[in-house]
Design an enzyme around this catalytic site. Structure first.
Site, PDB file in Angstrom:
ATOM      1  N   CYS A 113       0.639   1.150   6.611  1.00  0.00           N
ATOM      2  CA  CYS A 113       0.034   2.375   7.131  1.00  0.00           C
ATOM      3  C   CYS A 113       0.725   3.615   6.567  1.00  0.00           C
ATOM      4  O   CYS A 113       0.634   3.900   5.393  1.00  0.00           O
ATOM      5  CB  CYS A 113       0.029   2.321   8.660  1.00  0.00           C
ATOM      6  SG  CYS A 113      -1.031   3.540   9.446  1.00  0.00           S
ATOM      7  N   HIS A 114       1.438   4.382   7.392  1.00  0.00           N
ATOM      8  CA  HIS A 114       2.187   5.558   6.937  1.00  0.00           C
ATOM      9  C   HIS A 114       3.611   5.198   6.510  1.00  0.00           C
ATOM     10  O   HIS A 114       4.354   6.053   6.040  1.00  0.00           O
ATOM     11  CB  HIS A 114       2.225   6.625   8.030  1.00  0.00           C
ATOM     12  CG  HIS A 114       0.941   7.371   8.181  1.00  0.00           C
ATOM     13  ND1 HIS A 114      -0.154   6.830   8.835  1.00  0.00           N
ATOM     14  CD2 HIS A 114       0.560   8.605   7.774  1.00  0.00           C
ATOM     15  CE1 HIS A 114      -1.142   7.705   8.824  1.00  0.00           C
ATOM     16  NE2 HIS A 114      -0.744   8.787   8.184  1.00  0.00           N
ATOM     17  N   GLY A 115       3.998   3.927   6.664  1.00  0.00           N
ATOM     18  CA  GLY A 115       5.317   3.471   6.251  1.00  0.00           C
ATOM     19  C   GLY A 115       5.642   3.748   4.785  1.00  0.00           C
ATOM     20  O   GLY A 115       6.800   4.005   4.448  1.00  0.00           O
TER      21      GLY A 115
END
Length: 180
Positions: A113-115
């Site tokens: 995801c936003h990782g």
């Protein structure tokens, strides 16, 4: 995949605001396959709080404070998303150093995801084919990565996925990297 990961140790680096499913579900799956999974977090708090469905979610116990953590103690690193979590971690020099140590050792680094914002900050995005939540496409491209829209992308020791719906494929890719 049952018991294929016995003796393997995985760190999940997170802080308050992690996407709840992106921490809890990979942790559950990896543990069900035999891995020992530890939640690593900055600060001295005993718990960090997740984000679920546009509001605060459940708290998770911190197994290892980041201050005492070393990449030498783990076989792989998982970086859950959520917007708040990686945004806080990417300005934490100790968190970035921890991520870089996994990269330097050639150990699997998996971000969902936003990782992948943390892959950018740690220098692990450049030269890799990656995926992420769609809003990171430009950020990853600007960092020298080739972005692709896929459920999971494995490029060397870097593993990425887009969203919670990709967690089964994401966890499976981490498990395969650990078993290799």
């Amino acid at each position: 995949m049952a018991h294929a990961l016995n003796g393997k140790h995985v760190a999940i680096l997170a802080t308050d605001g992690f996407e709840q499913s992106e921490l809890l579900e990979p942790k559950r799956l990896l543990e069900s396959w035999g891995a020992t999974v530890k939640v690593v977090a900055p600060g001295d708090g005993a718990q960090i709080r997740g984000w679920k469905d546009k509001d605060w979610g459940d708290s998770v116990t911190v197994d290892q404070p980041l201050q005492g953590a070393t990449a030498d103690d783990y076989d792989a690193l998982v970086l859950p998303g959520g917007v708040i979590n990686p945004d806080k971690l990417r300005i934490d020099a100790q968190a970035i150093a921890f991520i870089k140590a996994f990269g330097a050792a050639g150990k699997p680094v998996a971000a969902i995801c936003h990782g992948p914002w943390l892959l950018i900050e740690s220098g692990l995005a450049s030269g890799h084919r990656l995926t992420s939540w769609p809003s990171l496409k430009t950020d990853l491209g600007n960092a020298g990565a080739e972005w692709t829209d896929a459920e999971v992308v494995v490029d060397g020791h870097v593993i990425t996925s887009r969203k919670p719906g990709d967690i089964p494929a994401f966890a499976d890719a981490v498990a395969k990297a650990l078993a290799a």
